[in-house]
Design a protein around this motif. Structure first.
Motif, PDB file in Angstrom:
ATOM      1  N   ILE A  15       0.629  18.189 -10.806  1.00  0.00           N
ATOM      2  CA  ILE A  15       0.312  17.194  -9.773  1.00  0.00           C
ATOM      3  C   ILE A  15       1.580  16.780  -9.041  1.00  0.00           C
ATOM      4  CG2 ILE A  15      -0.430  14.796  -9.419  1.00  0.00           C
ATOM      5  CD1 ILE A  15      -2.586  15.333 -11.596  1.00  0.00           C
ATOM      6  N   GLN A  16       2.656  16.547  -9.790  1.00  0.00           N
ATOM      7  CA  GLN A  16       3.921  16.145  -9.165  1.00  0.00           C
ATOM      8  C   GLN A  16       4.521  17.269  -8.329  1.00  0.00           C
ATOM      9  OE1 GLN A  16       4.983  12.930  -9.152  1.00  0.00           O
ATOM     10  NE2 GLN A  16       6.256  13.783  -7.543  1.00  0.00           N
TER      11      GLN A  16
ATOM     12  N   GLY B  12       3.532  18.301  -0.561  1.00  0.00           N
ATOM     13  CA  GLY B  12       2.596  17.700   0.381  1.00  0.00           C
ATOM     14  C   GLY B  12       1.135  17.979   0.074  1.00  0.00           C
ATOM     15  N   ILE B  13       0.853  18.407  -1.155  1.00  0.00           N
ATOM     16  CA  ILE B  13      -0.514  18.696  -1.582  1.00  0.00           C
ATOM     17  C   ILE B  13      -0.933  17.646  -2.600  1.00  0.00           C
ATOM     18  CG2 ILE B  13      -1.996  20.365  -2.758  1.00  0.00           C
ATOM     19  CD1 ILE B  13      -0.004  22.555  -1.856  1.00  0.00           C
ATOM     20  N   TYR B  14      -2.125  17.097  -2.436  1.00  0.00           N
ATOM     21  CA  TYR B  14      -2.653  16.122  -3.381  1.00  0.00           C
ATOM     22  C   TYR B  14      -3.619  16.834  -4.318  1.00  0.00           C
ATOM     23  CZ  TYR B  14      -0.671  12.780  -0.165  1.00  0.00           C
ATOM     24  OH  TYR B  14       0.192  12.077   0.627  1.00  0.00           O
TER      25      TYR B  14
ATOM     26  N   SER C 212      -6.245   9.638  -7.685  1.00  0.00           N
ATOM     27  CA  SER C 212      -5.052  10.456  -7.498  1.00  0.00           C
ATOM     28  C   SER C 212      -4.562  10.499  -6.055  1.00  0.00           C
ATOM     29  CB  SER C 212      -5.335  11.875  -7.968  1.00  0.00           C
ATOM     30  OG  SER C 212      -6.341  12.432  -7.155  1.00  0.00           O
ATOM     31  N   GLY C 213      -5.320   9.894  -5.139  1.00  0.00           N
ATOM     32  CA  GLY C 213      -4.912   9.890  -3.737  1.00  0.00           C
ATOM     33  C   GLY C 213      -5.351  11.114  -2.962  1.00  0.00           C
ATOM     34  N   VAL C 214      -6.178  11.975  -3.561  1.00  0.00           N
ATOM     35  CA  VAL C 214      -6.698  13.134  -2.834  1.00  0.00           C
ATOM     36  C   VAL C 214      -7.564  12.653  -1.674  1.00  0.00           C
ATOM     37  CG1 VAL C 214      -8.171  15.192  -2.970  1.00  0.00           C
ATOM     38  CG2 VAL C 214      -6.610  14.664  -4.841  1.00  0.00           C
TER      39      VAL C 214
ATOM     40  N   THR D 172      -4.891  25.844  -5.198  1.00  0.00           N
ATOM     41  CA  THR D 172      -4.421  24.655  -5.902  1.00  0.00           C
ATOM     42  C   THR D 172      -5.507  24.088  -6.812  1.00  0.00           C
ATOM     43  OG1 THR D 172      -2.944  24.140  -4.058  1.00  0.00           O
ATOM     44  CG2 THR D 172      -3.384  22.374  -5.632  1.00  0.00           C
ATOM     45  N   SER D 173      -6.745  24.003  -6.308  1.00  0.00           N
ATOM     46  CA  SER D 173      -7.821  23.464  -7.146  1.00  0.00           C
ATOM     47  C   SER D 173      -8.093  24.381  -8.336  1.00  0.00           C
ATOM     48  CB  SER D 173      -9.094  23.225  -6.336  1.00  0.00           C
ATOM     49  OG  SER D 173      -9.675  24.425  -5.898  1.00  0.00           O
ATOM     50  N   ILE D 174      -7.968  25.686  -8.139  1.00  0.00           N
ATOM     51  CA  ILE D 174      -8.148  26.628  -9.255  1.00  0.00           C
ATOM     52  C   ILE D 174      -7.049  26.427 -10.294  1.00  0.00           C
ATOM     53  CG2 ILE D 174      -8.099  29.071  -9.921  1.00  0.00           C
ATOM     54  CD1 ILE D 174      -9.432  29.630  -7.131  1.00  0.00           C
ATOM     55  N   ARG D 175      -5.825  26.305  -9.851  1.00  0.00           N
ATOM     56  CA  ARG D 175      -4.711  26.078 -10.797  1.00  0.00           C
ATOM     57  C   ARG D 175      -4.907  24.796 -11.583  1.00  0.00           C
ATOM     58  NH1 ARG D 175       1.151  26.766  -8.976  1.00  0.00           N
ATOM     59  NH2 ARG D 175       1.445  26.324 -11.175  1.00  0.00           N
ATOM     60  N   MET D 176      -5.409  23.759 -10.917  1.00  0.00           N
ATOM     61  CA  MET D 176      -5.658  22.499 -11.627  1.00  0.00           C
ATOM     62  C   MET D 176      -6.787  22.653 -12.642  1.00  0.00           C
ATOM     63  SD  MET D 176      -3.369  20.390 -10.724  1.00  0.00           S
ATOM     64  CE  MET D 176      -4.028  18.982 -11.608  1.00  0.00           C
ATOM     65  N   ALA D 177      -7.831  23.377 -12.283  1.00  0.00           N
ATOM     66  CA  ALA D 177      -8.984  23.540 -13.177  1.00  0.00           C
ATOM     67  C   ALA D 177      -8.646  24.353 -14.420  1.00  0.00           C
ATOM     68  CB  ALA D 177     -10.148  24.178 -12.425  1.00  0.00           C
TER      69      ALA D 177
END
Length: 138
Positions: free
Chosen positions: A27-28, A34-36, A64-66, A11-16
Motif C-alpha cells: 500500500i505504501q 500515486g496509486i491508492y 484507505s482513501g481509494v 495493482t488490484s490483483i497484486r493486492m488480492a
C-alpha cells in the motif's frame, strides 16, 4: 502520470494475492507512485456472503482513501465488485469460499479483484474475478 485501466487491474490483483504481512508495505509503495490501494479478507457461502463482500469492499476503499464518502464512488466500487463476483459465481454457487479482495485506484480507473479458494471436501479450486469502473480523478 497517465494511468490506464491495466495499471489499476495489475495493482488490484497484486493486492488480492498478497499476504497479510505484505499488504501495508505494498500500500505504501503504491501510494508513493500515486496509486491508492486496499485489501480485505472474506469467507463463507458465496451466495450468502455477497452482501458482506460488497460492504467490506466499500468500507476498505473508503478507509484507505481509494474512494471518498459519496454515492458516485460507492456505486463504482459496488459495480466493479459485482462484475468480479459474476465471473466467479458459476464455479462457486452454493459452496464455501474464502479469499481476499484487492482494490486499486490509478487516476480515474478503479479496479476490484477477488481471489478465492472454493472448498469442496479436500479439493480446493482457485479462481480470480476482476472488475473495472471509471471515476473522475481525485
Amino acid at each position: 502520470m497517465n494511468w490506464t485501466s491495466t495499471d489499476a487491474a495489475k495493482t488490484s490483483i497484486r493486492m488480492a494475492i498478497s499476504s497479510r504481512n505484505d499488504e501495508e508495505k505494498l500500500i505504501q509503495e503504491f501510494k508513493n507512485d500515486g496509486i491508492y490501494a486496499a485489501a480485505v479478507d472474506f469467507g463463507g457461502n458465496l451466495i450468502a456472503s455477497i452482501p458482506k463482500i460488497l460492504e467490506r469492499t466499500i468500507v476498505a476503499s473508503k478507509r484507505s482513501g481509494v474512494t471518498k464518502e459519496n454515492h458516485l464512488h460507492d456505486g463504482a466500487i459496488v459495480g466493479a465488485c459485482r462484475e468480479a463476483i459474476m465471473q466467479l459465481e458459476a464455479k462457486a454457487n452454493g459452496l464455501n469460499v474464502g479469499g481476499k479482495i484487492g482494490i486499486a485506484r490509478c487516476g480515474e480507473h478503479v479496479s476490484v479483484c477477488i481471489f478465492m479458494n472454493i472448498g469442496l471436501l479436500h479439493l480446493n479450486e482457485v479462481v480470480v474475478g476482476l472488475g473495472h469502473r471509471s471515476l473522475p480523478k481525485l
